[in-house]
Design a protein around this motif. Structure first.
Motif, PDB file in Angstrom:
ATOM      1  N   ALA A 146       0.843  -1.201   0.000  1.00  0.00           N
ATOM      2  CA  ALA A 146       0.000   0.000   0.000  1.00  0.00           C
ATOM      3  C   ALA A 146       0.878   1.251   0.000  1.00  0.00           C
ATOM      4  O   ALA A 146       2.056   1.200   0.355  1.00  0.00           O
ATOM      5  CB  ALA A 146      -0.904   0.006   1.230  1.00  0.00           C
ATOM      6  N   ASN A 147       0.303   2.337  -0.422  1.00  0.00           N
ATOM      7  CA  ASN A 147       0.911   3.680  -0.510  1.00  0.00           C
ATOM      8  C   ASN A 147       1.833   3.833  -1.731  1.00  0.00           C
ATOM      9  O   ASN A 147       1.815   4.839  -2.392  1.00  0.00           O
ATOM     10  CB  ASN A 147       1.687   4.085   0.749  1.00  0.00           C
TER      11      ASN A 147
ATOM     12  N   PHE B 289      -0.235   7.855  -0.260  1.00  0.00           N
ATOM     13  CA  PHE B 289      -0.770   7.433   1.046  1.00  0.00           C
ATOM     14  C   PHE B 289      -2.284   7.222   0.978  1.00  0.00           C
ATOM     15  O   PHE B 289      -3.038   8.138   0.610  1.00  0.00           O
ATOM     16  CB  PHE B 289      -0.440   8.492   2.104  1.00  0.00           C
ATOM     17  N   ASP B 290      -2.703   6.032   1.303  1.00  0.00           N
ATOM     18  CA  ASP B 290      -4.131   5.640   1.331  1.00  0.00           C
ATOM     19  C   ASP B 290      -4.810   5.613  -0.038  1.00  0.00           C
ATOM     20  O   ASP B 290      -6.011   5.348  -0.112  1.00  0.00           O
ATOM     21  CB  ASP B 290      -4.961   6.542   2.277  1.00  0.00           C
TER      22      ASP B 290
ATOM     23  N   HIS C  60      -9.271   2.098   5.470  1.00  0.00           N
ATOM     24  CA  HIS C  60      -8.544   2.452   4.241  1.00  0.00           C
ATOM     25  C   HIS C  60      -8.633   1.276   3.263  1.00  0.00           C
ATOM     26  O   HIS C  60      -8.725   0.120   3.672  1.00  0.00           O
ATOM     27  CB  HIS C  60      -7.094   2.840   4.545  1.00  0.00           C
TER      28      HIS C  60
ATOM     29  N   ASP D  50      -6.421   0.820   0.502  1.00  0.00           N
ATOM     30  CA  ASP D  50      -5.271   0.642  -0.395  1.00  0.00           C
ATOM     31  C   ASP D  50      -4.585  -0.716  -0.250  1.00  0.00           C
ATOM     32  O   ASP D  50      -3.677  -1.032  -1.025  1.00  0.00           O
ATOM     33  CB  ASP D  50      -4.270   1.805  -0.276  1.00  0.00           C
ATOM     34  N   ASN D  51      -4.990  -1.553   0.708  1.00  0.00           N
ATOM     35  CA  ASN D  51      -4.588  -2.962   0.712  1.00  0.00           C
ATOM     36  C   ASN D  51      -5.730  -3.837   0.180  1.00  0.00           C
ATOM     37  O   ASN D  51      -5.497  -4.716  -0.650  1.00  0.00           O
ATOM     38  CB  ASN D  51      -4.193  -3.454   2.110  1.00  0.00           C
TER      39      ASN D  51
ATOM     40  N   THR E 215      -0.211  -0.922  12.653  1.00  0.00           N
ATOM     41  CA  THR E 215      -0.712   0.119  11.735  1.00  0.00           C
ATOM     42  C   THR E 215      -1.372   1.262  12.489  1.00  0.00           C
ATOM     43  O   THR E 215      -1.202   2.439  12.143  1.00  0.00           O
ATOM     44  CB  THR E 215      -1.704  -0.492  10.724  1.00  0.00           C
TER      45      THR E 215
ATOM     46  N   ARG F  80       7.538   8.183   9.318  1.00  0.00           N
ATOM     47  CA  ARG F  80       7.518   6.750   9.664  1.00  0.00           C
ATOM     48  C   ARG F  80       8.896   6.084   9.608  1.00  0.00           C
ATOM     49  O   ARG F  80       9.073   5.013  10.190  1.00  0.00           O
ATOM     50  CB  ARG F  80       6.567   6.009   8.733  1.00  0.00           C
TER      51      ARG F  80
ATOM     52  N   SER G  41       2.244   0.530   6.139  1.00  0.00           N
ATOM     53  CA  SER G  41       2.666   1.254   7.335  1.00  0.00           C
ATOM     54  C   SER G  41       3.954   0.678   7.928  1.00  0.00           C
ATOM     55  O   SER G  41       4.322   1.020   9.039  1.00  0.00           O
ATOM     56  CB  SER G  41       1.537   1.223   8.367  1.00  0.00           C
TER      57      SER G  41
END
Ligand code: HSE
Length: 309
Positions: free
Chosen positions: A13-14, A19-20, A138, A140-141, A183, A234, A261
């Motif tokens: 993801a991302n 992001f998201d 979210h 995005d996964n 996460t 992060r 994440s």
């Protein structure tokens, strides 16, 4: 059909700057799930294998269980269900582990009941799994795990999902260091406000990455894999982040960033040999400071979940 076994893939993801809103699926690892019809009402987890006993066994507290429950409620079915989940990837790794289980759940139940819904319409139920796992729904996964390929979430409300073509020779390397990042925590440390300067830089990279994938233009993909908003914050959660990233770039990766994440890091390369070399270099950088890791190399999975048996 009374029983089905399915596979749902891990995801990144991302993808650095998105992001998201960006994510892609890989061929492996992924979760396997057996779902059976049962004469007893309700959804029950018979067993979970590969999680060292860490995941909740109550269906309403498990991402696959909640996804199946919300699907059944939506279609108004009282079908009793038993499931056995085989976790085939590390938890809290940034590989979309909770999403893969949720996607396996909704995909399996939809197939088992004769496909009452189209694949894309399963997404909101899988997102319920994410809400349960980390407090935020979210996509995005779950979206790339469900749809396969590289996915853009153009809008959350209403949901608008776009699948982007990727070049055949684009390979992902994911290196999972033997540490865990939750996460929820990794979202908590982010700032709520972003400067105009960083917004402009990030928008340029988001547009550049999509253009690079569609043209295709590998150099443009690489130049666009820059995240000035989330990664700098992060990165502190991942020991040796800068060294591992530099090792990937030195070994020929187009770009490298945090997978989801974290703590996994991913890199994209223009061929499989480079992607394998990149994995070895990233692992060497982790092991230089005594951190064991696991590396996965894969093309972009175009299929999403599939029936195994
Ligand atoms: N976009 C999410 C995040 C993905 O970065 O928090 C979590 O896997």
């Amino acid at each position: 059909m009374d029983s089905i076994k399915v596979f749902a893939p891990a995801t990144v993801a991302n993808v650095a700057c998105g992001f998201d809103i960006f994510g892609f699926a890989v061929d492996s690892p992924g979760d396997e799930l057996i779902v059976r019809k049962s004469s007893q009402p309700g959804v029950r987890i018979k067993a979970i294998v590969g999680d060292e006993g860490r995941l909740p066994r109550q269906a309403e507290r498990n991402t696959a269980g909640i996804a199946i429950q919300s699907f059944l409620q939506h279609i108004g079915s009282e079908q009793g269900i038993e499931m056995i989940l085989h976790k085939k990837m590390p938890l809290g790794s940034g590989l979309g582990s909770s999403a893969a289980s949720a996607v396996a759940g909704v995909f399996a139940i939809n197939e088992l009941l004769g496909r009452p819904l189209k694949k894309i319409d399963l997404l909101p139920f899988a997102m319920e799994g994410e809400r349960l796992a980390c407090g935020s729904a979210h996509a995005d996964n779950v979206a790339p795990s469900l749809m396969g390929g590289f996915v853009v979430i153009r809008s959350y409300n209403p949901l608008d999902i776009i699948t982007i073509d990727t070049p055949n020779q684009l390979y992902a390397t994911i290196v999972h260091p033997d540490i865990e990042v939750n996460t929820k925590d990794a979202r908590f440390i982010l700032k709520n406000e972003v400067s105009m300067k960083n917004t402009i830089t990030q928008m340029g990279n988001v547009a550049g990455l999509i253009a690079g994938l569609m043209k295709p233009d590998y150099d443009l993909i690489g130049r666009s894999m820059v995240d000035v908003i989330i990664e700098p914050i992060r990165a502190i959660l991942i020991p040796e982040f800068n060294q591992v990233k530099q090792a990937a770039l030195d070994a020929g990766a187009l770009g490298c960033s945090i997978s989801g994440s974290g703590p996994s890091m991913f890199a994209l390369s223009g061929d499989p040999d480079t992607a394998r070399r990149v994995g070895k270099s990233m692992q060497a950088a982790f092991s230089a400071v005594g951190i064991a890791s696991e590396a996965y190399v894969s093309g972009i999975n175009q299929e999403g979940p599939r029936v195994i048996e």
